[in-house]
Design an enzyme around this catalytic site. Structure first.
Site, PDB file in Angstrom:
ATOM      1  N   GLY A  11       0.747  -1.083  -0.036  1.00 35.56           N
ATOM      2  CA  GLY A  11       0.020   0.050   0.012  1.00 35.56           C
ATOM      3  C   GLY A  11       0.797   1.480   0.037  1.00 35.56           C
ATOM      4  O   GLY A  11       1.984   1.357  -0.685  1.00 35.56           O
ATOM      5  N   ASP A  31       7.249  -3.875   9.109  1.00 36.52           N
ATOM      6  CA  ASP A  31       5.891  -4.399   9.047  1.00 36.52           C
ATOM      7  C   ASP A  31       5.605  -5.570   9.967  1.00 36.52           C
ATOM      8  O   ASP A  31       6.531  -6.268  10.197  1.00 36.52           O
ATOM      9  CB  ASP A  31       5.549  -4.743   7.419  1.00 36.52           C
ATOM     10  CG  ASP A  31       4.090  -4.480   7.356  1.00 36.52           C
ATOM     11  OD1 ASP A  31       3.340  -3.821   6.697  1.00 36.52           O
ATOM     12  OD2 ASP A  31       3.410  -5.827   7.777  1.00 36.52           O
ATOM     13  N   VAL A  53       4.310  -2.113  16.022  1.00 32.27           N
ATOM     14  CA  VAL A  53       4.525  -0.753  16.317  1.00 32.27           C
ATOM     15  C   VAL A  53       3.559  -0.478  17.861  1.00 32.27           C
ATOM     16  O   VAL A  53       3.988   0.413  18.328  1.00 32.27           O
ATOM     17  CB  VAL A  53       3.572   0.317  15.209  1.00 32.27           C
ATOM     18  CG1 VAL A  53       4.255   0.048  13.891  1.00 32.27           C
ATOM     19  CG2 VAL A  53       2.101  -0.060  15.170  1.00 32.27           C
ATOM     20  N   ASN A  75       3.453   5.080   9.406  1.00 30.95           N
ATOM     21  CA  ASN A  75       2.256   4.664   7.998  1.00 30.95           C
ATOM     22  C   ASN A  75       1.446   3.754   8.753  1.00 30.95           C
ATOM     23  O   ASN A  75       0.127   3.603   8.284  1.00 30.95           O
ATOM     24  CB  ASN A  75       2.843   4.444   6.955  1.00 30.95           C
ATOM     25  CG  ASN A  75       1.823   4.000   5.856  1.00 30.95           C
ATOM     26  OD1 ASN A  75       1.207   4.579   5.433  1.00 30.95           O
ATOM     27  ND2 ASN A  75       2.163   2.612   5.742  1.00 30.95           N
ATOM     28  N   TYR A 140     -12.496   4.348  13.151  1.00 29.46           N
ATOM     29  CA  TYR A 140     -11.210   4.899  12.351  1.00 29.46           C
ATOM     30  C   TYR A 140     -11.144   6.274  12.426  1.00 29.46           C
ATOM     31  O   TYR A 140     -10.037   7.056  12.568  1.00 29.46           O
ATOM     32  CB  TYR A 140     -11.372   4.318  11.063  1.00 29.46           C
ATOM     33  CG  TYR A 140     -10.263   4.636  10.039  1.00 29.46           C
ATOM     34  CD1 TYR A 140      -9.105   3.921  10.269  1.00 29.46           C
ATOM     35  CD2 TYR A 140     -10.425   5.640   9.151  1.00 29.46           C
ATOM     36  CE1 TYR A 140      -7.952   4.322   9.373  1.00 29.46           C
ATOM     37  CE2 TYR A 140      -9.344   6.049   8.307  1.00 29.46           C
ATOM     38  CZ  TYR A 140      -8.169   5.298   8.257  1.00 29.46           C
ATOM     39  OH  TYR A 140      -7.006   5.489   7.555  1.00 29.46           O
ATOM     40  N   LYS A 144      -7.898   8.269  13.860  1.00 29.05           N
ATOM     41  CA  LYS A 144      -7.326   9.273  12.936  1.00 29.05           C
ATOM     42  C   LYS A 144      -7.274  10.835  13.387  1.00 29.05           C
ATOM     43  O   LYS A 144      -6.248  11.663  13.285  1.00 29.05           O
ATOM     44  CB  LYS A 144      -7.507   9.185  11.516  1.00 29.05           C
ATOM     45  CG  LYS A 144      -7.405   8.007  10.817  1.00 29.05           C
ATOM     46  CD  LYS A 144      -5.841   7.654  10.999  1.00 29.05           C
ATOM     47  CE  LYS A 144      -5.192   6.576  10.269  1.00 29.05           C
ATOM     48  NZ  LYS A 144      -3.839   6.309  10.176  1.00 29.05           N
TER      49      LYS A 144
END
Length: 261
Positions: A11, A31, A53, A75, A140, A144
């Site tokens: 992506g 990742d 992460v 990201n 979401y 964000k």
């Protein structure tokens, strides 16, 4: 320039790694999907590292592998969709652990290096969903929105040290995150390469916020002046009020299983 990128096995992260490498940067990608990140790294000719992460030790090891990096791009993120009452507690915790705490952790670890050095740049990938609430996307949206505000507050705090913090806010982008959904009426989706180009630009010329497409920046700035009834009407006409409630569950199954595994 040396850049570390999280969530870069596919992506937007992968496209960004490719774009920066093409500009001559040394890139290290991380990742959670070890097999995918190793494959992507081999194809790009960069270093790939397994990265969780949400885990401080894992993130610290990833940044150690990146060595004397100049830029960290946070990201990694997931996007569960559907009605609020369908969101499980596990979904909520995982979404915020990755999308919010992962960004906060990466930012703090990078700042521990950047602030004493008096240089460095943290680029956090948020979303227009962070400023445009949408039915079926509440979890979401919340995650964000947190990234947008966290990034700006942090930017104001560390700018005196010569360190930059930027947030990039993409619109609908053709990645797995929107699998099984449709585009808003009259809108063309972005490609991962569009977001990558914006990240390259913001690294070259640091600024607090960047929207993709850029045309949405003015619209967002005016949102506070528009009556809520008008906003709701526009949302309905674009189909935004149903896009994340009426979607193809079968087409989304693979992605949903992966982000919950």
């Amino acid at each position: 320039m040396k850049v570390a990128i999280t969530g870069a096995a596919r992506g937007i992260g992968l496209a960004t790694a490719r774009a920066l490498k093409a500009k001559g940067a040394t890139v290290v990608i991380g990742d959670i999907d070890e097999e995918a990140v190793k494959k992507a790294a081999a194809e790009l000719g960069v270093r790939g590292v397994k990265l969780d992460v949400t885990d401080r030790e894992s993130f610290t090891n990833f940044l150690a592998e990146a060595g004397d990096y100049d830029v960290l791009i946070n990201n990694a993120g997931i996007m569960p969709i559907g009605p609020v009452l369908g969101e499980t507690d596990d979904d909520a915790r995982r979404c915020f652990d990755i999308n919010v705490h992962g960004v906060m952790l990466g930012t703090k670890l990078a700042l521990e290096k950047f602030v004493p050095a008096g240089r460095g740049h943290v680029v956090n990938i948020a979303s227009l969903a962070g400023v445009l609430p949408t039915p079926g996307l509440a979890l979401y949206n919340g995650s964000k929105a947190a990234v947008v505000i966290f990034s700006e507050a942090t930017r104001q705090e560390v700018k005196k040290h010569g360190v930059h913090v930027s947030v990039v806010m993409p619109s609908f982008t053709n990645t797995e995150l929107i699998a099984g959904t449709r585009s808003p009426k009259g809108q063309k989706n972005c490609e991962p390469e569009d977001i990558a180009a914006a990240v390259v630009s913001v690294i070259a010329r640091p600024r607090p916020q960047t929207t993709v497409p850029a045309k949405f920046a003015a619209q967002i700035a005016l949102m506070g002046l528009i009556p809520q009834k008008v906003k709701d009407l526009v949302s309905h006409r674009l189909g935004l009020d149903t896009i994340f409630l009426e979607f193809d569950h079968g087409a989304r199954k693979s992605y949903d299983e992966r982000i919950r595994s």
